[in-house]
Design an enzyme around this catalytic site. Structure first.
Site, mmCIF file in Angstrom:
data_model
loop_
_atom_site.group_PDB
_atom_site.id
_atom_site.type_symbol
_atom_site.label_atom_id
_atom_site.label_comp_id
_atom_site.label_asym_id
_atom_site.label_seq_id
_atom_site.Cartn_x
_atom_site.Cartn_y
_atom_site.Cartn_z
ATOM 1 N N ASP A 1 0.860 -1.180 0.000
ATOM 2 C CA ASP A 1 0.000 0.000 0.000
ATOM 3 C C ASP A 1 0.899 1.234 0.000
ATOM 4 O OD1 ASP A 1 -2.304 1.792 0.414
ATOM 5 O OD2 ASP A 1 -3.349 -0.035 1.007
ATOM 6 N N HIS B 1 -2.950 3.125 -4.678
ATOM 7 C CA HIS B 1 -2.361 2.685 -3.406
ATOM 8 C C HIS B 1 -0.933 2.174 -3.626
ATOM 9 C CE1 HIS B 1 -5.677 3.204 -0.608
ATOM 10 N NE2 HIS B 1 -6.505 2.746 -1.526
ATOM 11 N N ASP C 1 -8.737 -0.586 -5.981
ATOM 12 C CA ASP C 1 -9.640 0.349 -5.307
ATOM 13 C C ASP C 1 -9.082 1.773 -5.268
ATOM 14 O OD1 ASP C 1 -7.622 -0.744 -3.589
ATOM 15 O OD2 ASP C 1 -8.536 0.356 -1.943
ATOM 16 N N GLU C 2 -9.991 2.716 -5.101
ATOM 17 C CA GLU C 2 -9.691 4.113 -4.804
ATOM 18 C C GLU C 2 -8.563 4.690 -5.666
ATOM 19 O OE1 GLU C 2 -10.922 4.404 -0.155
ATOM 20 O OE2 GLU C 2 -8.947 3.568 -0.530
ATOM 21 N N TYR D 1 -16.277 -4.484 8.399
ATOM 22 C CA TYR D 1 -15.053 -3.711 8.622
ATOM 23 C C TYR D 1 -14.731 -3.685 10.112
ATOM 24 C CZ TYR D 1 -13.796 -2.407 3.962
ATOM 25 O OH TYR D 1 -13.331 -2.473 2.674
ATOM 26 N N TRP E 1 -8.220 -3.090 8.368
ATOM 27 C CA TRP E 1 -7.304 -2.033 7.919
ATOM 28 C C TRP E 1 -6.630 -1.470 9.162
ATOM 29 C CZ3 TRP E 1 -6.737 -2.297 2.912
ATOM 30 C CH2 TRP E 1 -7.779 -2.781 2.137
ATOM 31 N N GLU F 1 -4.685 1.447 9.841
ATOM 32 C CA GLU F 1 -4.234 2.830 10.056
ATOM 33 C C GLU F 1 -4.142 3.139 11.547
ATOM 34 O OE1 GLU F 1 -6.583 1.979 7.853
ATOM 35 O OE2 GLU F 1 -6.653 3.335 6.121
#
Ligand code: TNX
Length: 626
Positions: A214, A287, A349-350, A441, A491, A493
């Site tokens: 990532d 990413h 993604d994104e 999630y 995830w 973070e």
């Protein structure tokens, strides 16, 4: 004899009394038995007997063929030894019905059955785990281990354990039962990854989705491109606190790490022994900041780039040049060499399209191939990778953005932005893995955030995860077959330590395990609450960190008579001490204790909260009866 029985003939009366007696005994057995069994996920068929099998120093493990089920028998023996000190002998030979005090592990000759199915039978004399394949045997062992009490897991080195008599016939509802872990935002060493795999194995998950790259770190050694880990695995600093909060602060500490190919091989093997396939994810075209920092030549602008030190999206992404595709193919070739998984996850993604919009090269590509726009270019990019993976006998998985601009023919879609992507993909005949944010999630808060460690946001309680139904109602039966199962995403973070990974995933992954394994009609929230409460004791014994759940009180108001209302209070907590008031005052530990539903008049203001040892656990819930 009471008058009412006098008119019944004696024989009939005896039968009646006997029937009532048997019914009473039977129902007692059933409820007693069920409540002593705490298997998660709930097996498909379970019946409970009266007695126990005694596990002791003389218990042996019996396998029919010495060359089969080697790992499984050793795994079981090691597990028992670790927690009790008892070292069961492993013996082999033709099965003998009369042998006492043995645990038999046996493969059936019937190869046509679901390889993940198994039967487990515990009698006073023997325990048998029978399955068509080693997968089923492993799951049977997991169920067997969950028949032991939490004190077993505390490694008290007791030498005698009782296992309740029971009979289980079991098989999973879904073929894909996954848990994901992001090791880029925070890195977890191989020993933590193995602990994570142990947690997955306990709950019969069969897939570990390993998010290896990532913006904030590239974590897999690639021999042909050493800079990916020399440069890409390290960032100079990490954001402190929540993204977007002012003033922005950084810890100014170099942070990183990566897995060598030897470590990866070892982990893949460790997982495979536990019937878990690892799906590696190599993110593209977005990413990819860490890859850009390592090899700026694959970007659309010259750089230089840095491994990201903060969260959120980044605009420097792979530029779809020939050289970039060569690079990605060579990376994927090494990845395929390490991971035997049929699926390879390529992210997707994104993708922030800013650089592609402003790159003459990309604009020319769009024209040359008559693509509609940058979404079309994204689709073209993914098609290219899909073709490459297919040519190598693998299947591609991508996040649901890969639907943009047309889906690749062999793609399986991971639906994360709700369920829309999943529905669309299934209707187009593609396989789907459901992982919608609102249910799956596990980086979200699981209880009132005021009382919780920092998380990304959201509110996904244990009960909500448990309530999830992976097959969208709108799909017909043919489309529904494309729903392979559900996955929990982690995830990281805001999850810097493995202890916190456990806190965020336990017990929610247990709820998801039941969503994935147990037939929908066998799911039962109150019974799950009872079983998970027992699992909390196992977590404690194993030293696993976990969240006790949301202490919020749910106030249900039902109209009962003209101006009367029935109030039902509940909470995620097992046997909670709920205190309430009906006059709008704040409840204290000495307010009325909730024992059963009660009636109030219209206009009554209910306030209720859970207390533990007299301490208020969460803000009281409030509702007015009307
Ligand atoms: C979206 S889910 C992402 C991740 C973030 C996550 C945070 C997905 C495919 N992409 O990059 O970490 O949200 O919840």
């Amino acid at each position: 004899m009471p008058d009412c029985f006098k008119s019944i003939p004696m024989k009939k009366l005896t039968i009646l009394v006997l029937t009532v007696f048997l019914l009473t005994v039977f129902s007692f057995e059933k409820s007693y038995g069920q409540s002593s069994i705490n298997i998660i996920p709930q097996p498909k068929h379970l019946s409970v007997g009266h007695g126990n099998f005694d596990l002791n120093e003389h218990t042996r493990i019996w396998i029919v063929h010495p060359d089969k089920l080697k790992f499984e028998s050793q795994y079981l023996a090691d597990f028992i030894k670790k927690h009790t000190g008892i070292k069961p002998e492993i013996i082999s030979g033709t099965k003998n019905e009369h042998l006492k005090n043995v645990i038999i592990l046996q493969l059936t000759r019937k190869v046509s059955g679901n390889p993940e199915s198994y039967s487990l039978k515990v009698t006073k004399k023997q325990i048998s785990v029978i399955a068509p394949a080693s997968k089923g045997i492993f799951y049977g062992i997991q169920s067997l281990l969950q028949l032991l009490p939490a004190s077993f897991y505390a490694s008290a080195h007791e030498k005698k354990w009782r296992i309740p008599e029971c009979s289980i016939q079991d098989a999973p509802r879904f073929s894909y039962r996954g848990m994901h872990l992001d090791v880029s935002r925070h890195f977890f060493p191989p020993s933590d990854i193995k602990r994570y795999i142990d947690m997955l194995a306990m709950y019969k998950f069969n897939t570990f989705h390993w998010h290896l790259t990532d913006d904030q770190g590239w974590r897999i050694e690639i021999k042909k491109y050493p800079k990916l880990t020399e440069i890409g695995a390290w960032r100079d600093s990490t954001l402190i606190g929540r993204y977007g909060r002012k003033p922005v602060r950084y810890d100014k500490k170099r942070y990183g790490g990566f897995y060598t190919q030897d470590e990866i091989r070892d982990i893949v093997h460790y997982a495979a022994q536990r019937q878990i396939t690892i799906i590696p994810e190599i993110e593209m075209p977005g990413h990819s900041e860490a890859a850009m920092a390592s090899y700026p030549v694959f970007a659309c602008t010259p750089g230089p780039f840095h491994v990201a030190t903060t969260w959120g999206g980044f605009k420097d992404i792979y530029c779809p040049k020939d050289t970039t595709f060569r690079f990605l193919e060579e990376v994927l070739t090494e990845v395929m060499g390490l991971f035997p998984s049929k699926y390879i996850h390529i992210g997707g993604d994104e993708v922030i399209k800013y650089r592609w919009e402003n790159s003459p090269f990309c604009q020319q590509l769009i024209k040359k191939y008559h693509l509609k726009n940058e979404e079309g270019l994204q689709s073209w990019f993914i098609h290219h990778i899909d073709k490459f993976l297919s040519a190598h006998g693998r299947d591609m998985i991508g996040w649901d953005e890969i639907l943009e601009g047309g889906l690749s023919p062999n793609a399986t879609v991971m639906s994360w932005r709700g369920i829309k992507g999943g529905i669309e993909a299934a209707r187009q005949g593609h396989d789907v893995i459901m992982t919608p944010g609102g249910y799956c999630y596990f980086d979200h808060y699981q209880a009132n955030r005021k009382f919780q460690p920092l998380a990304i946001g959201g509110f996904t309680t244990l009960k909500k995860v448990y309530s999830y139904e992976p097959v969208p109602k709108v799909l017909d039966s043919v489309e529904a077959r494309h729903i392979l199962g559900a996955q929990g995403n982690v995830w990281t973070e805001y999850i810097p330590t493995f202890k916190k990974v456990q806190y965020m995933t336990l017990p929610r992954m247990a709820a998801l395990a039941e969503v994935d394994w147990t037939p929908a009609k066998e799911k039962n929230w109150p019974d799950f609450q009872r079983r998970i409460h027992e699992h909390f004791q196992v977590y404690k014994a194993l030293g696993y960190n976990y969240c006790t759940g949301s202490y919020a009180v749910d106030i249900m108001i039902q109209k009962s008579a003209k101006s009367d209302y029935k109030i039902v209070l509940s909470s995620e907590i097992y046997h909670p001490d709920i205190r309430y008031t009906t006059d709008g005052s704040r409840p204290t530990a000495h307010s009325e204790k909730y024992r059963h539903p009660f009636i109030v008049r219209a206009g009554a203001k209910i306030e209720a909260a859970v207390f533990v040892n007299g301490k208020l656990m969460e803000e009281p819930a409030t509702k007015v009866a009307k």
